[in-house]
Design a protein around this motif. Structure first.
Motif, short mmCIF file in Angstrom:
data_model
loop_
_atom_site.label_atom_id
_atom_site.label_comp_id
_atom_site.label_asym_id
_atom_site.label_seq_id
_atom_site.Cartn_x
_atom_site.Cartn_y
_atom_site.Cartn_z
N GLY A 235 0.86 -1.18 0.00
CA GLY A 235 0.00 0.00 0.00
C GLY A 235 0.89 1.23 0.00
N THR A 236 0.72 2.07 1.02
CA THR A 236 1.58 3.26 1.14
C THR A 236 2.72 3.05 2.12
N PHE A 237 2.81 1.86 2.70
CA PHE A 237 3.85 1.57 3.70
C PHE A 237 5.16 1.18 3.01
N ASP A 238 6.21 1.92 3.30
CA ASP A 238 7.55 1.66 2.76
C ASP A 238 8.15 0.49 3.53
N VAL A 239 8.47 -0.62 2.85
CA VAL A 239 8.96 -1.80 3.56
C VAL A 239 10.30 -1.56 4.27
N ASP A 240 11.04 -0.52 3.90
CA ASP A 240 12.26 -0.17 4.64
C ASP A 240 11.96 0.16 6.10
N LEU A 241 10.75 0.64 6.36
CA LEU A 241 10.39 1.02 7.73
C LEU A 241 10.16 -0.20 8.63
N PHE A 242 9.93 -1.34 8.02
CA PHE A 242 9.77 -2.59 8.76
C PHE A 242 10.98 -2.83 9.68
N SER A 243 12.17 -2.67 9.12
CA SER A 243 13.38 -2.89 9.93
C SER A 243 13.56 -1.78 10.96
N GLU A 244 13.12 -0.56 10.66
CA GLU A 244 13.25 0.53 11.63
C GLU A 244 12.45 0.23 12.89
N PHE A 245 11.24 -0.32 12.73
CA PHE A 245 10.44 -0.70 13.90
C PHE A 245 11.18 -1.75 14.73
N PHE A 246 11.69 -2.79 14.06
CA PHE A 246 12.34 -3.87 14.79
C PHE A 246 13.66 -3.44 15.42
N TYR A 247 14.44 -2.61 14.73
CA TYR A 247 15.68 -2.12 15.34
C TYR A 247 15.36 -1.32 16.61
N GLY A 248 14.35 -0.46 16.54
CA GLY A 248 13.96 0.31 17.71
C GLY A 248 13.53 -0.60 18.85
N PHE A 249 12.68 -1.57 18.54
CA PHE A 249 12.15 -2.49 19.55
C PHE A 249 13.28 -3.29 20.19
N VAL A 250 14.05 -3.97 19.35
CA VAL A 250 15.09 -4.89 19.83
C VAL A 250 16.17 -4.16 20.62
#
Length: 193
Positions: free
Chosen positions: A125-140
């Motif tokens: 959709g409008t979600f950039d898949v690069d942001l997927f890793s940003e969420f997980f890096y922040g979380f982890v």
């Protein structure tokens, strides 16, 4: 249970987590696809999560996604406390149609994210898949855990991401659960995290 607030010039994020929940809570990050993925963590991890993010999505979704990951990670670290009696390790394979992901979690006190996910598209959709890793890096990094996420099969990027969140949720649930045989001990030969 723990609550964390994070306020920057770009975002204001609040997260409350109950590790011994039933998968309830309201998630409103301002990024609909991220909300849908965090719902997977709630439902499959059986974590109660209330998350509210007010971010500068008029620029793009990056700050909201990353800062939500950071805040959720901080809340999990706080909720885990001294980690006495937990299993520490968790693993799970989750399929979603043609996609299959393996997640392995170690609540080690040492942050590290290792991902191998060959996305087939740049956006869902409008979600950039690069942001997927940003969420997980922040979380982890802010939950002080080691996580391996490997998409073993997949052609649909939505499926690749969603089965990764599901596998992660189940692995994290296993790692956070109490081990009845070791309730008063730290799951480490170092006796410290």
């Amino acid at each position: 249970m723990a609550t964390v607030e994070r306020n920057t010039a770009e975002t204001q994020v609040t997260c409350t987590v109950n590790l011994d929940g039933t998968g309830q809570g309201v998630v409103d990050t301002g990024v609909p696809f991220l909300d849908h993925m965090i719902d997977q963590i709630k439902r499959h991890g059986l974590f109660d999560l209330d998350i509210k993010c007010n971010g500068d999505t008029f620029i793009d979704d990056h700050h909201s996604v990353e800062d939500t990951g950071i805040t959720v990670g901080q809340a999990f670290a706080k909720a885990l406390g001294d980690k006495k009696g937990i299993r520490r390790y968790g693993h799970f394979y989750a399929p979603l149609d043609e996609a299959l992901t393996r997640a392995v979690v170690d609540l080690s006190g040492r942050p590290g994210l290792h991902m191998d996910i060959p996305f087939t598209r740049s956006h869902v959709g409008t979600f950039d898949v690069d942001l997927f890793s940003e969420f997980f890096y922040g979380f982890v990094n802010h939950a002080w855990m080691t996580v391996h996420l490997d998409n073993l099969k997949g052609k649909n990027s939505h499926h690749q991401i969603e089965c990764t969140f599901k596998a992660f949720a189940r692995a994290l649930r296993m790692a956070c659960e109490y081990d009845e045989r070791a309730l008063n001990t730290l799951p480490s030969t170092k006796e410290a995290f």
